[in-house]
Design a protein around this motif. Structure first.
Motif, PDB file in Angstrom:
ATOM      1  N   LEU A  89       0.866  -1.184   0.000  1.00 49.29           N
ATOM      2  CA  LEU A  89       0.000   0.000   0.000  1.00 49.29           C
ATOM      3  C   LEU A  89       0.903   1.235   0.000  1.00 49.29           C
ATOM      4  O   LEU A  89       2.092   1.126   0.284  1.00 49.29           O
ATOM      5  CB  LEU A  89      -0.882   0.024   1.259  1.00 49.29           C
ATOM      6  CG  LEU A  89      -2.190  -0.762   1.254  1.00 49.29           C
ATOM      7  CD1 LEU A  89      -2.894  -0.601   2.600  1.00 49.29           C
ATOM      8  CD2 LEU A  89      -3.119  -0.305   0.133  1.00 49.29           C
ATOM      9  N   PRO A  90       0.337   2.403  -0.290  1.00 46.98           N
ATOM     10  CA  PRO A  90       1.145   3.623  -0.234  1.00 46.98           C
ATOM     11  C   PRO A  90       1.885   3.736   1.095  1.00 46.98           C
ATOM     12  O   PRO A  90       1.340   3.389   2.145  1.00 46.98           O
ATOM     13  CB  PRO A  90       0.114   4.743  -0.369  1.00 46.98           C
ATOM     14  CG  PRO A  90      -0.989   4.127  -1.162  1.00 46.98           C
ATOM     15  CD  PRO A  90      -1.047   2.693  -0.719  1.00 46.98           C
ATOM     16  N   TYR A  91       3.099   4.240   1.029  1.00 44.68           N
ATOM     17  CA  TYR A  91       3.935   4.314   2.224  1.00 44.68           C
ATOM     18  C   TYR A  91       4.299   5.759   2.565  1.00 44.68           C
ATOM     19  O   TYR A  91       4.233   6.156   3.713  1.00 44.68           O
ATOM     20  CB  TYR A  91       5.193   3.475   1.995  1.00 44.68           C
ATOM     21  CG  TYR A  91       6.236   3.541   3.077  1.00 44.68           C
ATOM     22  CD1 TYR A  91       6.018   2.931   4.316  1.00 44.68           C
ATOM     23  CD2 TYR A  91       7.431   4.207   2.883  1.00 44.68           C
ATOM     24  CE1 TYR A  91       6.982   2.995   5.318  1.00 44.68           C
ATOM     25  CE2 TYR A  91       8.398   4.264   3.867  1.00 44.68           C
ATOM     26  CZ  TYR A  91       8.172   3.660   5.088  1.00 44.68           C
ATOM     27  OH  TYR A  91       9.119   3.719   6.071  1.00 44.68           O
ATOM     28  N   ILE A 129       4.229  11.028  -0.866  1.00 42.10           N
ATOM     29  CA  ILE A 129       4.761  12.234  -1.504  1.00 42.10           C
ATOM     30  C   ILE A 129       5.664  11.915  -2.695  1.00 42.10           C
ATOM     31  O   ILE A 129       6.512  12.711  -3.075  1.00 42.10           O
ATOM     32  CB  ILE A 129       5.497  13.150  -0.510  1.00 42.10           C
ATOM     33  CG1 ILE A 129       6.710  12.453   0.108  1.00 42.10           C
ATOM     34  CG2 ILE A 129       4.565  13.651   0.570  1.00 42.10           C
ATOM     35  CD1 ILE A 129       7.661  13.421   0.800  1.00 42.10           C
ATOM     36  N   GLY A 130       5.500  10.727  -3.251  1.00 42.86           N
ATOM     37  CA  GLY A 130       6.185  10.475  -4.515  1.00 42.86           C
ATOM     38  C   GLY A 130       7.586   9.908  -4.427  1.00 42.86           C
ATOM     39  O   GLY A 130       8.285   9.833  -5.431  1.00 42.86           O
ATOM     40  N   HIS A 131       8.036   9.494  -3.219  1.00 44.25           N
ATOM     41  CA  HIS A 131       9.402   8.993  -3.104  1.00 44.25           C
ATOM     42  C   HIS A 131       9.523   7.472  -3.146  1.00 44.25           C
ATOM     43  O   HIS A 131      10.506   6.947  -3.646  1.00 44.25           O
ATOM     44  CB  HIS A 131      10.046   9.492  -1.805  1.00 44.25           C
ATOM     45  CG  HIS A 131      10.511  10.905  -1.903  1.00 44.25           C
ATOM     46  ND1 HIS A 131      11.579  11.275  -2.684  1.00 44.25           N
ATOM     47  CD2 HIS A 131      10.038  12.047  -1.349  1.00 44.25           C
ATOM     48  CE1 HIS A 131      11.744  12.585  -2.599  1.00 44.25           C
ATOM     49  NE2 HIS A 131      10.822  13.085  -1.799  1.00 44.25           N
ATOM     50  N   CYS A 132       8.555   6.761  -2.563  1.00 43.60           N
ATOM     51  CA  CYS A 132       8.773   5.329  -2.323  1.00 43.60           C
ATOM     52  C   CYS A 132       8.319   4.442  -3.485  1.00 43.60           C
ATOM     53  O   CYS A 132       8.740   3.306  -3.591  1.00 43.60           O
ATOM     54  CB  CYS A 132       8.078   4.899  -1.037  1.00 43.60           C
ATOM     55  SG  CYS A 132       6.284   4.800  -1.194  1.00 43.60           S
ATOM     56  N   PHE A 133       7.437   4.918  -4.307  1.00 48.99           N
ATOM     57  CA  PHE A 133       6.934   4.158  -5.459  1.00 48.99           C
ATOM     58  C   PHE A 133       6.199   2.879  -5.066  1.00 48.99           C
ATOM     59  O   PHE A 133       6.100   1.939  -5.851  1.00 48.99           O
ATOM     60  CB  PHE A 133       8.057   3.852  -6.463  1.00 48.99           C
ATOM     61  CG  PHE A 133       8.506   5.075  -7.227  1.00 48.99           C
ATOM     62  CD1 PHE A 133       9.269   6.048  -6.606  1.00 48.99           C
ATOM     63  CD2 PHE A 133       8.147   5.261  -8.549  1.00 48.99           C
ATOM     64  CE1 PHE A 133       9.663   7.191  -7.290  1.00 48.99           C
ATOM     65  CE2 PHE A 133       8.541   6.406  -9.244  1.00 48.99           C
ATOM     66  CZ  PHE A 133       9.306   7.366  -8.605  1.00 48.99           C
ATOM     67  N   GLU A 134       5.684   2.828  -3.848  1.00 50.88           N
ATOM     68  CA  GLU A 134       4.881   1.665  -3.446  1.00 50.88           C
ATOM     69  C   GLU A 134       3.464   1.754  -3.996  1.00 50.88           C
ATOM     70  O   GLU A 134       2.756   0.759  -4.059  1.00 50.88           O
ATOM     71  CB  GLU A 134       4.811   1.566  -1.912  1.00 50.88           C
ATOM     72  CG  GLU A 134       6.122   1.214  -1.247  1.00 50.88           C
ATOM     73  CD  GLU A 134       6.616  -0.182  -1.602  1.00 50.88           C
ATOM     74  OE1 GLU A 134       5.997  -0.863  -2.436  1.00 50.88           O
ATOM     75  OE2 GLU A 134       7.636  -0.584  -1.036  1.00 50.88           O
TER      76      GLU A 134
HETATM   77  S1  FES Z   1       3.148   6.426  -1.753  1.00 53.77           S
HETATM   78 FE1  FES Z   1       3.343   7.137  -3.790  1.00 53.77          FE
HETATM   79  S2  FES Z   1       5.456   7.212  -4.017  1.00 53.77           S
HETATM   80 FE2  FES Z   1       5.290   6.714  -1.927  1.00 53.77          FE
END
Ligand code: FES
Lengths: 518, 101
Positions: free
Chosen positions: B52-54, B57-62
């Motif tokens: 899931l989103p982690y 803000i666009g850094h983790c790519f999860e």
């Molecule tokens: S949750 Fe989208 S990049 Fe981290």
């Protein structure tokens, strides 16, 4: 054959629209300069003032209680956003491009952008990187499970998604942001099951000697947050160690050690935070020299006071001087106030570089110094906790490729003893995140195994540093005809299997303009 | 894991794995998935583990999902649009299958 360099699209290209980027853009526009601002988010404000415009307009009870919980520090961005918007109308100086990601930056001022399915390059006579910070990567067992999120993520969900955590919420880690978030959650009626701090009383004692006048207000604020949590009956522990999240398809429980005792708690959402660090994805890929910031245990771009970076690329790769400056938290973690102050300094330096003005004023430089004066205290009071010890062999380091610390250690021991070799062998850093989450841990593992000292090594960043759909590549606009020739011919004569190292460039070489030497 | 602070405003309808969902105008796709209580947005290509989103803000790519036929788009950076088609990603995509329905 020579080709002229394409004309710049603006005097200045700014990457990022948070406090520092907006402040610099406004300062430059006020001086009559043309500015392009590229930002990933749909509206100005950066992470700290995320979605502020919309939230200020929301008169509903839910909107009002959210604004109240987010507090005055959030609303403080309204004035700057208004000034930014005043300049970003048609022909008003700032060409604001939201929802635009940057996938390449070159020292000569060329910036590759992607917006939806359109991509291209823009050129600034000067470029300012104001892309901000990221939360420190903190590998621990179970950190990839659904239900583990960072404190920044939860704040974003509050500000821009109007979602609040529910169920059994555990906070773990350290730093002002974690305390702030715990208070905001409390104000919104969410009572965390535990506030697990990695910092200890001894850190606070050590920090006290760094306390300056500028630190008193944040200190009082922080103590107020702690007091309110206590009043609310939120259990707080300090000195938390060896955190782990457990569950099959998502977090079900967390375990940790406090005072030598192992504890387990049921949990639906584990919120973690270990301080913030400059985002080095763009500076590293742009070939800017980085330095290691010991107290903050992170890389930062090596810059002059006014933010000018220096290129670490061999001069034959790039003609002309480096025109990249870095500002705000991307340069040095300091929070919104320091970021705005440095945005002015960077803008004044850029104006001087554009033959306008005398460079940063003393008042502007003093404002930066004042805003940053609280940092030594905060760095000492909230040292890295969850990321302090290197992860155990079973812990995933590279989230994208699911590589554990053990995988990396084994490869390092078998001879892959620099970052690029390690990446090539294991794919650590080659997944979609391009090393943003794993690079610092891999570098520390490498240092540890090779007993190296100094600035931990980074992988060489290569464009695109963010994924770009092939359809967008096919329509790329703003290509530099010189670079096109260079890139097309680069891999032909020299990389062809039959041409040995002594055979040199072959026919077609005369068409090459500033070809890179190898 | 999350609950709404208030009702959905200026609703937009999008489709997630074919199922209609409403979101507030301006929401990111990631917000919409989390509001719906989805248990994952992607299964990893390596082990099939759910994510899931982690960072949001666009850094983790999860938060990668397929959006309007294009894979590996960051749900936390993509704003919902009326009629948008989102698909959760199930591991490594098969090499020869067209991803556009
Ligand atoms: S949750 Fe989208 S990049 Fe981290």
């Amino acid at each position: 054959m020579t080709l002229n360099a394409p004309l710049p699209d603006a005097d200045v290209v700014i990457v990022g629209c948070g406090p520092s980027g907006m402040m610099a853009a406004v300062t430059l526009a006020e001086a009559g300069r043309s500015v392009i601002v590229l930002d990933m988010q749909p509206c100005p404000g950066g992470q700290i003032f995320r979605n502020l415009e919309a939230n200020l307009c929301d008169a509903s009870p839910a909107g009002q209680s959210l604004l109240a919980a987010l507090g005055p520090a959030y609303r403080a961005g309204a004035d700057l956003i208004r000034r930014f918007r005043a300049f970003s109308g048609a022909c008003s100086g700032i060409d604001y491009r939201p929802q635009t990601t940057v996938w390449e930056v070159r020292p000569d001022g060329t910036v590759g952008w992607l917006q939806g399915m359109n991509a291209g390059y823009v050129r600034g006579r000067q470029v300012l990187l104001a892309h901000g910070a990221m939360e420190r990567p903190l590998p621990f067992p179970g950190w990839t499970l659904p239900g583990v999120m960072t404190a920044g993520a939860v704040q974003t969900l509050l500000k821009a998604g109007r979602l609040k955590p529910s169920g059994r919420v555990v906070l773990a880690g350290t730093g002002p942001l974690l305390l702030l978030l715990a208070n905001q959650l409390h104000q919104l009626g969410v009572k965390p099951a535990l506030m697990g701090r990695t910092d200890r009383f001894s850190d606070a004692v050590r920090a006290a000697r760094h306390l300056r006048l500028g630190g008193v207000l944040p200190l009082v604020k922080g103590l107020g947050w702690l007091g309110r949590l206590k009043l609310a009956g939120v259990e707080t522990v300090t000195g938390l160690e060896t955190l782990a999240a457990h569950g099959k398809d998502g977090v079900e429980s967390v375990s940790f050690t406090v005072g030598g005792k192992r504890r387990t708690l049921p949990c639906d959402l584990l919120i973690v935070h270990d301080g913030i660090v400059p985002a080095i994805d763009i500076p590293n890929a742009a070939g800017l020299r980085l330095q290691w910031d010991g107290p903050n245990a992170s890389w930062r771009p090596q810059t002059t006071v006014d933010g000018l970076g220096s290129s670490s690329l061999p001069p034959e790769l790039y003609a002309g001087p480096c025109v990249l400056r870095v500002t705000g938290d991307a340069r040095k973690i300091g929070g919104a106030e320091a970021a705005m102050a440095h945005g002015v300094v960077a803008a004044q330096a850029i104006l001087a570089a554009l033959d306008h003005g005398m460079g940063p004023s003393r008042a502007a430089l003093r404002a930066v110094g004042k805003a940053l004066s609280v940092r030594p205290f905060l760095d000492a009071a909230f040292p890295p906790g969850l990321a302090r010890a290197l992860p155990g062999d079973e812990t995933i380091v590279c989230r994208c490729e699911e590589l554990t610390a053990g995988d990396l250690r084994a490869k390092i021991r078998s001879g892959f003893r620099n970052m690029d070799a390690l990446r090539g062998e294991t794919r650590c850093g080659m997944g979609p995140c391009q090393g943003r989450s794993c690079m610092v841990t891999a570098a520390r593992l490498l240092e540890d195994e090779t007993s190296a000292a100094g600035c931990p090594p980074t992988c060489r960043g290569r464009p695109p540093i963010r994924p770009i759909p092939l359809g967008a590549v096919a329509r790329l606009s703003g290509l530099d005809p010189r670079a096109t020739i260079r890139l097309t011919l680069e891999d032909k004569p020299e990389n062809a299997p039959e041409s040995g190292p002594e055979s040199g460039p072959e026919h077609g070489a005369e068409d090459m303009v500033d070809a890179p030497a190898h | 894991m999350f609950s709404d602070l208030g009702p959905i405003r200026d609703p937009v309808t999008l489709f997630v794995d074919g199922q209609a969902m409403s979101a507030s105008a301006g929401d990111s796709v990631a917000v919409c998935l989390l509001r719906a209580g989805m248990s994952y947005n992607r299964l990893t290509p390596v082990s099939g583990a759910p994510r899931l989103p982690y960072c949001m803000i666009g850094h983790c790519f999860e938060c990668l999902v397929e959006i309007d036929g294009i894979g590996n788009r960051q749900a936390c950076l993509t704003v919902v649009r009326e009629g948008m088609r989102v698909r959760r990603q199930a591991g490594a995509p098969p090499a020869l299958e067209g991803s556009v329905p």
